[in-house]
Design a protein around this motif. Structure first.
Motif, PDB file in Angstrom:
ATOM      1  N   UNK A 210      -1.676   5.150  25.116  1.00 44.64           N
ATOM      2  CA  UNK A 210      -2.341   4.129  24.322  1.00 44.64           C
ATOM      3  C   UNK A 210      -2.624   4.520  22.888  1.00 44.64           C
ATOM      4  N   UNK A 211      -2.034   5.614  22.419  1.00 43.21           N
ATOM      5  CA  UNK A 211      -2.259   6.021  21.034  1.00 43.21           C
ATOM      6  C   UNK A 211      -1.449   5.157  20.076  1.00 43.21           C
ATOM      7  N   UNK A 212      -1.947   5.054  18.860  1.00 47.25           N
ATOM      8  CA  UNK A 212      -1.256   4.341  17.780  1.00 47.25           C
ATOM      9  C   UNK A 212      -0.637   5.359  16.822  1.00 47.25           C
ATOM     10  N   UNK A 213       0.271   4.930  15.953  1.00 48.92           N
ATOM     11  CA  UNK A 213       0.919   5.884  15.047  1.00 48.92           C
ATOM     12  C   UNK A 213      -0.065   6.707  14.227  1.00 48.92           C
ATOM     13  N   UNK A 214      -1.163   6.087  13.791  1.00 47.91           N
ATOM     14  CA  UNK A 214      -2.123   6.830  12.965  1.00 47.91           C
ATOM     15  C   UNK A 214      -2.871   7.884  13.774  1.00 47.91           C
ATOM     16  N   UNK A 215      -2.974   7.724  15.092  1.00 45.82           N
ATOM     17  CA  UNK A 215      -3.591   8.750  15.931  1.00 45.82           C
ATOM     18  C   UNK A 215      -2.710   9.990  16.027  1.00 45.82           C
ATOM     19  N   UNK A 242       3.083   7.043  26.092  1.00 39.08           N
ATOM     20  CA  UNK A 242       2.613   8.363  26.486  1.00 39.08           C
ATOM     21  C   UNK A 242       2.883   9.342  25.360  1.00 39.08           C
ATOM     22  N   UNK A 243       1.903  10.176  25.076  1.00 41.74           N
ATOM     23  CA  UNK A 243       2.058  11.284  24.137  1.00 41.74           C
ATOM     24  C   UNK A 243       1.678  12.562  24.866  1.00 41.74           C
ATOM     25  N   UNK A 244       2.533  13.566  24.768  1.00 39.91           N
ATOM     26  CA  UNK A 244       2.297  14.864  25.398  1.00 39.91           C
ATOM     27  C   UNK A 244       2.551  15.940  24.361  1.00 39.91           C
ATOM     28  N   UNK A 245       1.680  16.931  24.295  1.00 39.41           N
ATOM     29  CA  UNK A 245       1.884  18.101  23.437  1.00 39.41           C
ATOM     30  C   UNK A 245       1.434  19.318  24.217  1.00 39.41           C
ATOM     31  N   UNK A 246       2.213  20.380  24.177  1.00 39.68           N
ATOM     32  CA  UNK A 246       1.851  21.568  24.942  1.00 39.68           C
ATOM     33  C   UNK A 246       2.663  22.761  24.465  1.00 39.68           C
TER      34      UNK A 246
END
Length: 266
Positions: A210-215, A242-246
């Motif tokens: 649910x993130x937006x580009x500015x997030x 979905x956004x994933x970072x790891x």
């Protein structure tokens, strides 16, 4: 930095974030209240979100009048220079409203659609994170590096929840099933800071729907330049789904597990 344009964009982003951060830190009214709501009655905007975005866009437009803008609080213009600024003037608004310290100013610059500069200022931490594409990531002048690879069951992972009740209920179900597979889960309330914490080695991973580009824009670049991997569903870039970072060893198993648990849908 060999590219003078990137040097200019970084300098402007740092100065705009510094000014907005000082406004938010020092100018917060004692009686701060909700100015508007977005996706639900608990997804709020304060007068300070709006004031910070006006400060940032005004400063950047003064120095680069032909650039475009995409801002959370309504700044939107196409521009003619090939550069677009993607701005979250106050990431972590609910934290800010309640007087919690985990909030940030996030500013990214895109050139021809690619994010090339990212700055996240966290005034209450007294840290400013920055990255230039291909140039590494830093907290102030300290180089950032994501954590060494850990087994998934030893990974500390952060997430966030949507402000629409039906959506967050499913997100809570995903988190409940995920917790036994990890060291633990954290929830800071600021996507930009979570991404920078992955970059700084304070988290092994982070995910959110649910993130937006500015997030995402600035923090995603900072995480990648610190050696982390980022994406969405397997084979896809990070997005609102979905956004994933790891860290590299955690990314693939975490991404696969999130896909299996349905973290990409409501």
């Amino acid at each position: 930095m060999s590219d003078p344009l990137l040097s200019e964009l970084l300098g402007l982003a740092l100065e705009a974030a510094r000014r907005a951060g000082e406004l938010l830190r020092d100018g917060r009214p004692a009686d701060l209240g909700v100015a508007a709501t977005k996706s639900s009655p608990i997804d709020v905007v304060t007068e300070m979100d709006i004031a910070a975005e006006k400060l940032i866009t005004g400063f950047l437009a003064e120095h680069r009048p032909d650039d475009g803008f995409l801002g959370e609080e309504g700044a939107s213009s196409v521009g003619t220079s090939g550069v677009r600024w993607v701005i979250d003037p106050l990431d972590g608004t609910v934290n800010y409203l309640y007087g919690l310290p985990t909030w940030a100013v996030s500013i990214a610059a895109e050139r021809d659609g690619e994010t090339v500069v990212g700055v996240v200022a966290a005034p209450m931490r007294r840290e400013t994170y920055r990255a230039v594409l291909g140039g590494g990531a830093y907290a102030d002048d300290k180089p950032l590096q994501c954590r060494p690879t850990a087994p998934l069951e030893q990974a500390l992972v952060s997430t966030g929840f949507n402000y629409v009740t039906t959506v967050r209920s499913h997100q809570a179900d995903v988190a409940q099933r995920l917790i036994p597979r990890l060291r633990d889960i954290r929830r800071s309330g600021s996507a930009a800071i979570d991404l920078c914490d992955v970059a700084a080695g304070r988290l092994d991973g982070y995910y959110e729907r649910g993130l937006s580009p500015w997030d995402l824009a600035a923090g995603d670049l900072i995480a990648r330049e610190a050696g982390a991997l980022t994406g969405g569903r397997p084979g896809e870039p990070a997005s609102g789904d979905l956004a994933v970072a790891a860290s590299p060893g955690v990314f693939a198993p975490l991404q696969s597990l999130l896909d299996e648990l349905g973290a990409w849908h409501d």
